[in-house]
Enzyme design. Structure first.
Site, mmCIF file in Angstrom:
data_model
loop_
_atom_site.group_PDB
_atom_site.id
_atom_site.type_symbol
_atom_site.label_atom_id
_atom_site.label_comp_id
_atom_site.label_asym_id
_atom_site.label_seq_id
_atom_site.Cartn_x
_atom_site.Cartn_y
_atom_site.Cartn_z
ATOM 1 N N GLU A 49 -9.521 -5.650 -3.110
ATOM 2 C CA GLU A 49 -8.935 -4.517 -2.392
ATOM 3 C C GLU A 49 -10.006 -3.556 -1.876
ATOM 4 O OE1 GLU A 49 -5.616 -3.956 -2.011
ATOM 5 O OE2 GLU A 49 -4.545 -4.880 -3.691
ATOM 6 N N SER A 106 0.840 -1.199 0.000
ATOM 7 C CA SER A 106 0.000 0.000 0.000
ATOM 8 C C SER A 106 0.877 1.253 0.000
ATOM 9 C CB SER A 106 -0.969 -0.051 1.181
ATOM 10 O OG SER A 106 -1.996 0.901 1.043
ATOM 11 N N HIS A 137 -7.872 -5.616 0.896
ATOM 12 C CA HIS A 137 -6.632 -4.869 1.067
ATOM 13 C C HIS A 137 -5.989 -5.270 2.393
ATOM 14 C CE1 HIS A 137 -4.026 -1.477 0.098
ATOM 15 N NE2 HIS A 137 -4.199 -0.966 1.316
#
Length: 424
Positions: A293, A181, A356
């Site tokens: 995600e 990320s 995610h």
């Protein structure tokens, strides 16, 4: 166990499969100042315990990941790295971890990012980095902060690794930077910095958000001025509690005017040192994302309606899947070897899907550190660890050779074969 560094001697401890050195200082700085070299230690520095993290609010993804266990102590003096190594002798590849958290939360010293399994199974030295987050790391405000301080921190940590890692059994000429990320986004920014080009040789990018998560200078100035108005005192000397309160208020005000649910209020700034150019050369890379995600940003624990799932898929595609392929194309165009993946694993009592952050426990951390994580559901740790061993084998092989493990097929990226392997 005592190791000599450029700042003095540090004491670590032996664990079952590795040696652990927590909270080794790599730099120091006053609030809103650039990092400076560490003052030499007069005594042996005790690096046997967990380190602190930089001041921050709770993660907005806590409902997905759970809270960090134990609850970390926060300090403005958290310029530290954590080193895990299988041996203090010999020379082996180094893997430097840059954590995620939307440039607003997280820390390399968190037990989530324990490198013991990756280090011992893969015969690599794992280094995890703390860098300033939120307003302390990315405020751009005339007369107060020049911006991109978190990027400067990352570069300072990589310089420390280059200068010291040989004493921990690592090879300074074989450094793989990996991150997830905001950590992966950071690596893309480092590739556009002349200061960082000599500091690493390969990269693994997990769930990289769109490159335009970087702010323009005009947008960064607007957010900085909003923060200053809400704080209404000198940010350099204001009590930390008031700084964090103003940070949270700035985030709320920013969210009302920003259509991008992923974008944080403070993040790196494009075309501002050290993020100054478009990369023209790239190291060999692994690039990937998780299948779902978007659920982390749009779904609550009650599940999602069909229209909400459509929105989640659109967010996944726009913010993570398409950028992964764009990066793969860009890296390939420079002549780099590129390997792509998608993480599809979901727990049996699926709430968030392959959301995610879902791949993190499969690469780093321990059963104890991830035991409260909602994204893992009630899945048992042996099944998680089985897939984790497979992923760690590929990550470590890439650090050693520039290629994933040869025990299973993982072809290089091509536009005709955009996903080289899936993990499920």
């Amino acid at each position: 166990m005592i190791v000599s560094t450029t700042s003095g001697r540090v004491r670590g401890r032996k664990r079952d499969g590795s040696y652990y050195f927590g909270a080794i200082p790599y730099a120091g700085a006053s609030r809103f100042e650039k990092p400076q070299p560490v003052e030499p230690f007069s005594d042996i520095f005790d690096a046997t315990a967990l380190g602190t993290v930089f001041p921050q609010p709770p993660s907005r993804l806590e409902r997905i990941m759970g809270p960090p266990l134990p609850d970390p102590e926060q300090s403005e003096d958290s310029f530290t790295v954590t080193v895990t190594t299988p041996s203090l002798t010999g020379i082996r590849p180094v893997m430097v971890w840059l954590h995620g958290g939307g440039y607003s939360s997280g820390g390399g010293s968190l037990p989530w990012y324990d490198g013991d399994a990756l280090s011992s199974e893969g015969d690599v030295v794992v280094v995890s980095v703390n860098y300033r987050v939120g307003v302390l790391g990315y405020l751009f405000l005339d007369g107060v902060s020049e911006g991109n301080l978190g990027v400067h921190d990352q570069i300072a940590a990589l310089e420390w690794v280059r200068e010291n890692i040989e004493e921990f059994g690592g090879n300074p000429n074989s450094i793989t930077v990996f991150g997830q990320s905001a950590g992966a986004h950071s690596i893309v920014n480092l590739l556009s910095s002349n200061n960082s080009h000599p500091l690493f040789h390969r990269a693994i990018l997990q769930s990289t958000p769109r490159v335009d998560l970087n702010f323009t200078q005009a947008a960064a100035i607007e957010n900085g001025e909003t923060f200053a108005r809400l704080l209404d005192e000198d940010p350099r000397t204001a009590p930390l509690s008031r700084v964090l309160d103003a940070f949270r208020s700035t985030a709320l005000e920013f969210s009302r005017r920003s259509p991008n649910v992923v974008q944080p209020p403070f993040a790196p700034i494009a075309e501002l040192a050290p993020v100054t150019q478009t990369f023209e050369a790239a190291p060999d890379v692994i690039v990937g994302y998780t299948r779902d995600e978007g659920s982390a940003f749009l779904r609550d624990v009650a599940g999602a309606t069909d229209p909400e799932r459509v929105a989640e898929k659109a967010l996944t595609q726009n913010m993570f899947a398409e950028p992964a392929m764009e990066l793969a194309d860009a890296f390939t165009a420079t002549g780099a070897s590129v390997y792509t993946y998608r993480f599809d694993w979901t727990p049996t009592d699926d709430v968030f899907g392959a959301t995610h952050c879902a791949e993190l426990p499969f690469v780093l951390g321990t059963e104890q550190s991830w035991q409260a994580s909602p994204m893992l559901g009630s899945s048992n740790w042996p099944s998680i660890d089985a897939l984790g061993r497979r992923m760690r084998r590929h990550w470590a092989s890439f650090a050693h050779t520039g290629s994933p493990d040869s025990s299973e097929t993982w072809e290089k990226y091509t536009s005709a074969q955009p996903i080289g392997i899936t993990f499920s």
